[in-house]
Enzyme design. Structure first.
Site, PDB file in Angstrom:
ATOM      1  N   GLY A 181      40.614  58.366  40.402  1.00 22.37           N
ATOM      2  CA  GLY A 181      40.574  57.160  41.213  1.00 22.37           C
ATOM      3  C   GLY A 181      39.625  56.133  40.616  1.00 22.37           C
ATOM      4  O   GLY A 181      38.795  56.435  39.756  1.00 22.37           O
ATOM      5  N   CYS A 182      39.750  54.891  41.094  1.00 21.36           N
ATOM      6  CA  CYS A 182      38.947  53.804  40.526  1.00 21.36           C
ATOM      7  C   CYS A 182      37.467  53.945  40.887  1.00 21.36           C
ATOM      8  O   CYS A 182      36.599  53.891  40.003  1.00 21.36           O
ATOM      9  CB  CYS A 182      39.489  52.462  40.986  1.00 21.36           C
ATOM     10  SG  CYS A 182      39.766  52.325  42.768  1.00 21.36           S
ATOM     11  N   TYR A 183      37.167  54.141  42.163  1.00 21.06           N
ATOM     12  CA  TYR A 183      35.766  54.336  42.557  1.00 21.06           C
ATOM     13  C   TYR A 183      35.157  55.574  41.890  1.00 21.06           C
ATOM     14  O   TYR A 183      34.026  55.520  41.387  1.00 21.06           O
ATOM     15  CB  TYR A 183      35.645  54.462  44.075  1.00 21.06           C
ATOM     16  CG  TYR A 183      35.709  53.172  44.848  1.00 21.06           C
ATOM     17  CD1 TYR A 183      34.825  52.127  44.592  1.00 21.06           C
ATOM     18  CD2 TYR A 183      36.633  53.008  45.883  1.00 21.06           C
ATOM     19  CE1 TYR A 183      34.870  50.947  45.321  1.00 21.06           C
ATOM     20  CE2 TYR A 183      36.683  51.834  46.622  1.00 21.06           C
ATOM     21  CZ  TYR A 183      35.800  50.805  46.342  1.00 21.06           C
ATOM     22  OH  TYR A 183      35.841  49.633  47.074  1.00 21.06           O
ATOM     23  N   CYS A 197      34.237  54.852  38.125  1.00 18.73           N
ATOM     24  CA  CYS A 197      33.043  54.023  37.951  1.00 18.73           C
ATOM     25  C   CYS A 197      31.784  54.766  38.386  1.00 18.73           C
ATOM     26  O   CYS A 197      30.764  54.765  37.678  1.00 18.73           O
ATOM     27  CB  CYS A 197      33.210  52.736  38.749  1.00 18.73           C
ATOM     28  SG  CYS A 197      31.998  51.457  38.354  1.00 18.73           S
TER      29      CYS A 197
END
Length: 346
Positions: free
Chosen positions: A149-151, A154
């Protein structure tokens, strides 16, 4: 030439896959899959593809696609990939799933946080979590990739060196993250209308966001202990980008140079992870449109805590770019093939 099929090609992540793969020297898109736009010309849906893509959208027949493609990207909502994947498909082609269906190893945890039944739990153990900088060796041998996932991408990459080296108290980790509106997907939602989002910022999914167990699982692997975190995402009025600011208590006194050596140990040879110079904070504008992750840290001696920061483009490194990076690894190509995307500014 790698023959590529994309299911979900008309969402934000799917369209970004198309944009990246069109200029990939070793890939050819053979299937533009879409549930909503079957038989419609792809460039009629996305005007930026005019005279670049002449194909029409096809359906989601993964069995048929498996006979035509060397790799299938599923840029679809949670639950779809797990409902249509099977051993016959995986015996013919590789699958890179951009949904959460195979990211979390515990079925009960997945079903609790996502609120749906997992349709193919027999493939969960086999699926490789495709965080390229950490799981590269396993990705090389995989036939099923769970694209992160994106979160979690990061957040994990920002914290990973400190967790891996045991320098922070994992029970004190707090992650505060901000995302642009594209993170919510292309589907129409009242809460994401321009007048609802513009000139405002809001927290959402407080203490309940479904990326929480994914981040916890990855940080648990890194630190070798069970990790529980506070994770609070926020929606900000911009198209793209994620900024994650994470806090944790240090286990011992460290200097800037001590911590910089730790980050360099893990990232000095990573093309896509840029450890910024001292006191330079990551900004989403300097990674927009690229597959880069900008990370940095600041030691707060007064509180004996460290602030770990990261910025990515949520649609690229947080989705499509990382998926292509995974494809490159799986097929023995240089990781940055087709991904030398200079960040856009302004």
């Amino acid at each position: 030439m790698i023959k590529v099929g994309i299911i979900g090609s008309t969402g934000y992540a799917g369209q970004e896959l198309v944009r990246i793969l069109l200029q990939h020297p070793d890939a050819e898109i053979v299937w533009y899959g879409s549930r909503s736009y079957i038989d419609k010309k792809y460039s009629d849906i996305f005007g930026n593809m005019f005279q670049l893509v002449d194909d029409v959208c096809l359906g989601e027949n993964m069995d048929e696609l498996a006979d035509k493609a060397d790799v299938i990207f599923t840029a679809t909502p949670q639950g779809l990939c797990s409902s249509i994947i099977n051993e016959d498909i995986l015996s013919k082609t590789k699958v890179i799933d951009l949904s959460a269906d195979f990211r979390i190893k515990d079925v009960e945890t997945y079903e609790k946080w996502y609120g749906i039944e997992h349709k193919s739990p027999e493939f969960i153990d086999e699926a490789v979590y495709g965080l390229c900088e950490i799981n590269r060796d396993d990705i090389k041998k995989a036939r099923l990739i769970a694209n992160p996932g994106c979160y979690p991408t990061c957040s994990t990459l920002s914290i990973y060196p400190m967790a891996k080296e045991g320098l922070i108290d994992m029970n004190t980790v707090i992650i505060d993250a901000k995302s642009g509106a594209s993170g919510a997907g292309r589907g129409a939602k009242t809460a994401n209308l321009y007048c609802e989002v513009n000139e405002s910022i809001k927290a959402y999914g407080v203490a309940s966001h479904r990326h929480t167990p994914e981040i916890e699982e990855q940080l648990s692997y890194a630190s070798g202990e069970k990790v529980l975190i506070n994770f609070t995402p926020h929606l900000v009025p911009m198209n793209r980008g994620i900024l994650a600011t994470s806090y944790a208590t240090l286990k011992e006194k460290v200097t800037y140079d001590d911590v910089k050596k730790v980050y360099d140990k893990y990232y000095k040879d990573e093309y896509f992870v840029r450890v910024l110079e001292k006191d330079v904070c990551p900004e989403t504008r300097w990674v927009e449109g690229s597959n880069f992750v900008d990370v940095n840290f600041k030691i707060d001696e007064r509180t004996n805590r460290i602030i770990m920061m990261g910025a990515i483009d949520n649609v690229v490194k947080g989705a499509a770019g990382q998926a292509v990076q995974n494809m490159n690894i799986m097929f023995g190509l240089d990781e940055n093939t087709g991904l030398k995307l200079v960040p856009m500014f302004p």
